[in-house]
Structures are given as structure tokens and as C-alpha cells.
Design a protein around this motif. Structure first.
Motif, PDB file in Angstrom:
ATOM      1  N   UNK A  23      38.268  33.537  33.168  1.00 46.77           N
ATOM      2  CA  UNK A  23      38.031  33.453  31.925  1.00 46.77           C
ATOM      3  C   UNK A  23      37.186  34.472  31.254  1.00 46.77           C
ATOM      4  N   UNK A  24      36.466  35.203  32.139  1.00 40.76           N
ATOM      5  CA  UNK A  24      35.465  36.331  31.720  1.00 40.76           C
ATOM      6  C   UNK A  24      36.064  37.529  32.050  1.00 40.76           C
ATOM      7  N   UNK A  25      36.130  38.436  31.204  1.00 42.43           N
ATOM      8  CA  UNK A  25      36.581  39.890  31.553  1.00 42.43           C
ATOM      9  C   UNK A  25      35.206  40.713  31.690  1.00 42.43           C
ATOM     10  N   UNK A  26      34.548  40.936  33.030  1.00 38.02           N
ATOM     11  CA  UNK A  26      33.452  41.893  32.780  1.00 38.02           C
ATOM     12  C   UNK A  26      33.917  43.382  32.696  1.00 38.02           C
ATOM     13  N   UNK A  27      33.237  44.108  31.956  1.00 32.03           N
ATOM     14  CA  UNK A  27      33.474  45.547  31.770  1.00 32.03           C
ATOM     15  C   UNK A  27      32.827  46.160  33.058  1.00 32.03           C
ATOM     16  N   UNK A  28      33.636  46.857  34.058  1.00 28.76           N
ATOM     17  CA  UNK A  28      33.052  47.257  35.198  1.00 28.76           C
ATOM     18  C   UNK A  28      33.320  48.907  35.106  1.00 28.76           C
ATOM     19  N   UNK A  29      33.883  49.517  34.078  1.00 32.92           N
ATOM     20  CA  UNK A  29      34.193  50.778  33.964  1.00 32.92           C
ATOM     21  C   UNK A  29      34.636  50.946  32.455  1.00 32.92           C
ATOM     22  N   UNK A  31      36.371  53.606  32.117  1.00 30.89           N
ATOM     23  CA  UNK A  31      37.852  54.128  32.309  1.00 30.89           C
ATOM     24  C   UNK A  31      38.808  52.995  32.465  1.00 30.89           C
ATOM     25  N   UNK A  32      39.876  52.854  31.460  1.00 29.23           N
ATOM     26  CA  UNK A  32      40.685  51.872  31.253  1.00 29.23           C
ATOM     27  C   UNK A  32      41.405  51.752  32.587  1.00 29.23           C
ATOM     28  N   UNK A  33      41.874  52.626  33.619  1.00 32.85           N
ATOM     29  CA  UNK A  33      42.741  52.615  34.609  1.00 32.85           C
ATOM     30  C   UNK A  33      41.664  52.149  35.893  1.00 32.85           C
ATOM     31  N   UNK A  34      40.500  52.580  35.878  1.00 30.04           N
ATOM     32  CA  UNK A  34      39.484  52.159  36.847  1.00 30.04           C
ATOM     33  C   UNK A  34      39.141  50.717  36.433  1.00 30.04           C
ATOM     34  N   UNK A  35      38.995  50.152  35.410  1.00 31.98           N
ATOM     35  CA  UNK A  35      38.919  48.739  35.191  1.00 31.98           C
ATOM     36  C   UNK A  35      40.009  47.822  35.433  1.00 31.98           C
ATOM     37  N   UNK A  36      41.174  48.378  35.321  1.00 36.86           N
ATOM     38  CA  UNK A  36      42.475  47.544  35.620  1.00 36.86           C
ATOM     39  C   UNK A  36      42.473  47.491  36.967  1.00 36.86           C
ATOM     40  N   UNK A  37      41.972  48.406  37.781  1.00 39.36           N
ATOM     41  CA  UNK A  37      42.024  48.244  39.174  1.00 39.36           C
ATOM     42  C   UNK A  37      40.735  47.579  39.792  1.00 39.36           C
ATOM     43  N   UNK A  38      39.672  47.768  39.087  1.00 41.08           N
ATOM     44  CA  UNK A  38      38.330  47.145  39.722  1.00 41.08           C
ATOM     45  C   UNK A  38      38.249  45.571  39.377  1.00 41.08           C
ATOM     46  N   UNK A  39      38.602  45.120  38.381  1.00 41.97           N
ATOM     47  CA  UNK A  39      38.568  43.718  37.977  1.00 41.97           C
ATOM     48  C   UNK A  39      39.310  42.874  38.664  1.00 41.97           C
ATOM     49  N   UNK A 105      40.785  54.080  45.715  1.00 40.21           N
ATOM     50  CA  UNK A 105      40.474  52.886  45.045  1.00 40.21           C
ATOM     51  C   UNK A 105      42.021  51.967  45.071  1.00 40.21           C
ATOM     52  N   UNK A 106      42.831  52.697  44.866  1.00 39.48           N
ATOM     53  CA  UNK A 106      44.180  52.032  44.865  1.00 39.48           C
ATOM     54  C   UNK A 106      44.640  51.408  46.196  1.00 39.48           C
ATOM     55  N   UNK A 107      44.184  52.419  47.311  1.00 42.11           N
ATOM     56  CA  UNK A 107      44.605  51.715  48.785  1.00 42.11           C
ATOM     57  C   UNK A 107      43.657  50.373  49.148  1.00 42.11           C
ATOM     58  N   UNK A 108      42.506  50.393  48.564  1.00 40.59           N
ATOM     59  CA  UNK A 108      41.538  49.315  48.839  1.00 40.59           C
ATOM     60  C   UNK A 108      42.247  48.033  48.015  1.00 40.59           C
ATOM     61  N   UNK A 109      42.687  48.438  46.915  1.00 40.11           N
ATOM     62  CA  UNK A 109      43.220  47.318  46.137  1.00 40.11           C
ATOM     63  C   UNK A 109      44.286  46.680  46.929  1.00 40.11           C
ATOM     64  N   UNK A 110      45.362  47.598  47.146  1.00 45.69           N
ATOM     65  CA  UNK A 110      46.412  47.071  47.857  1.00 45.69           C
ATOM     66  C   UNK A 110      46.213  46.278  49.187  1.00 45.69           C
ATOM     67  N   UNK A 111      45.180  46.792  50.002  1.00 42.61           N
ATOM     68  CA  UNK A 111      44.747  45.892  51.006  1.00 42.61           C
ATOM     69  C   UNK A 111      44.196  44.566  50.804  1.00 42.61           C
ATOM     70  N   UNK A 112      43.563  44.522  49.521  1.00 44.76           N
ATOM     71  CA  UNK A 112      43.040  43.131  49.244  1.00 44.76           C
ATOM     72  C   UNK A 112      44.034  42.367  48.642  1.00 44.76           C
ATOM     73  N   UNK A 113      45.348  42.659  48.121  1.00 40.53           N
ATOM     74  CA  UNK A 113      46.295  42.067  47.846  1.00 40.53           C
ATOM     75  C   UNK A 113      46.739  41.405  49.040  1.00 40.53           C
TER      76      UNK A 113
END
Length: 264
Positions: A23-29, A31-39, A105-113
Motif C-alpha cells: 500500500x506504500x510506494x516509497x520513492x527510491x530513485x 529516475x522512473x525506470x530505476x524506481x520501477x526496477x527497485x521498488x 540491476x535488471x539481472x538482479x531483479x530477474x534473479x529475485x523474481x
């Protein structure tokens, strides 16, 4: 008893944090693309911990020794995963990577998925149902199909993030197929590690243009994908039909029992 309490505590704490982030969308960057990957990474880390704790609590055997004969089921599945990468589009120039610095960052995201979803769907849901329905080959087949269907249908949740209906429907379809493939790999190898790698590689190929632009599909890619999908699907179905109740029950043998006669 101590392990059970620790697992319950971890699940409760991470579950609460998971709901808070929902329910909470913290701002981590900025950069919109970085935000979409980090959150989503934070939620996936929490989810991985939750289902990792559940796996530890239940005590199913999902980390069997890696054996050469596992390649018979792993390599065809890996071929499908690798084929999802837009090689032709990138080589021909019809697609380009515009944010190459975000590749790690994308590789890490896919590994976490891969970790999160395989722990949740194959390690927890699939094996949870299989533990009660593995007395016959028919039960194993139905359990694989049903759990793969659930995995596919869950992706309708992407509509909540304003994804197009057509694209979501397509994702539901191939998620069903990938879910089935990973379930069969788990059944034949007894090792969830293979499923995590397959899932991560497949998602990396499908998401690579998040840091790029261009068209990923062309006639050659589509034709190759169709041929590979048919061939590998036939092989995977054959591997599934060869799976016996004894194969499935080895996931649920108690610690200390002799698994030396496993024949995954």
C-alpha cells in the motif's frame, strides 16, 4: 521447536512488511525506470524470505544432489528460456539497449523474481498439493497441470498495474507453460535450484528491452519459437509421464531416510 518458532516469526514479520509495501510506494530513485526496477525488489526479497522460511519449516527435500542425468530435462528447458532473449532483434539493430548501465540491476531483479516465484509456486504450492496427491501418475499429471494453471492465472494481477488485457492474456498463457516446465524439471531433478535459474533466464530475456527499445519479434524468431516450443513440450510431457509416485514421494522423505535409490 526452536526452528519452528523462528520460521513463524520470520514469516509474520516479513508478511507485515510485505503488506506495508503493498500500500506504500516509497520513492527510491528520481529516475522512473530505476524506481520501477527497485521498488518490486524489496517485495520480492521479503517474499523469498517468507517462502524460504516455509520451505525450511515444512522440511521437504528440494535440494537433491546435482547429477549429470539431470541435463536431459534441464537443457531442453534452458533452450526455451534462452530463446526468449531477442537475439535477432538486437543483432539486426531493430532493437537496441539504451540504458545498458542498468543491466546489473535488471539481472538482479530477474534473479529475485526467479527465487520468489519458484519458492512460492513450485517449492510451496506445487509440493504442498503433490504431497497429498502423488499416489498415481494420473494424480501427478493433474497436480502439475492445476498448479501451472494457478501460476498462469495469478498473472492476471498485472491488470491492476494498468497492463493491457491482450498482453496480460499472453503472459498468462506462457506463464502456464513455463510453470509446467519448471514443475517437470523439479519432479525429474528434485532440485529447486534448476527452476530458479530457468525462471530467471526466461524473465531476463523477456524483460531485457525494459532498458532498451525496439521490436523483439520477427518472422524468424516467431518460427523458431514455435518449433522449439512444440519439440520441447513433447519431450517434457514424455518426462512427466515417466514420473512415478516413488519419484514424487522422495520430496517428502524424512531427514535421515536413505534417498540413495532416487532415479530422477
Amino acid at each position: 521447536m526452536l526452528r519452528e518458532r523462528a520460521c513463524r516469526t520470520v514469516v509474520c514479520v516479513c508478511g507485515i512488511l510485505f503488506l506495508v509495501l503493498w500500500f506504500w510506494n516509497p520513492t527510491l530513485s528520481k529516475d522512473p525506470l530505476v524506481q520501477d526496477l527497485l521498488r518490486p525488489m524489496i517485495s520480492r526479497i521479503l517474499g523469498s524470505i517468507i517462502f524460504g522460511a516455509l520451505l525450511l519449516f515444512v522440511g521437504n527435500r528440494v535440494w537433491s544432489r546435482i547429477r549429470w542425468r539431470h541435463l536431459a530435462v534441464f537443457l531442453p528447458a534452458l533452450l526455451i528460456a534462452v530463446n526468449n532473449f531477442p537475439f535477432i532483434a538486437l543483432i539486426s539493430g531493430s532493437a537496441v539497449l539504451t540504458r545498458g548501465e542498468l543491466l546489473p540491476l535488471l539481472i538482479l531483479d530477474c534473479l529475485l523474481i526467479g527465487i520468489f516465484e519458484e519458492f512460492a509456486f513450485r517449492g510451496t504450492l506445487f509440493l504442498g498439493i503433490l504431497s497429498k496427491h502423488c499416489k498415481t501418475r494420473r494424480q501427478i499429471l493433474l497436480t502439475t497441470v492445476i498448479c501451472s494453471a494457478v501460476f498462469g492465472l495469478v498473472h492476471f494481477a498485472n491488470l491492476l498495474e494498468n497492463a493491457g488485457f491482450g498482453a496480460t492474456l499472453l503472459q498468462v498463457g506462457y506463464s502456464f507453460l513455463i510453470g509446467g516446465m519448471c514443475s517437470i524439471v523439479l519432479l525429474r531433478t528434485g532440485n529447486l535450484f534448476y527452476c530458479v535459474i530457468l525462471h530467471a533466464v526466461y524473465d531476463f530475456g523477456g524483460r531485457i528491452l525494459l532498458i532498451g527499445e525496439g521490436a523483439r519479434w520477427d518472422s524468424v524468431t516467431v518460427s523458431l519459437t514455435v518449433v522449439l516450443s512444440i519439440l520441447v513440450s513433447v519431450w517434457m510431457l514424455w518426462m512427466l509421464l515417466r514420473t512415478t509416485p516413488e519419484d514424487a514421494k522422495r520430496f517428502f522423505s524424512k531427514k535421515g531416510e536413505d534417498p540413495s535409490n532416487e532415479h530422477y
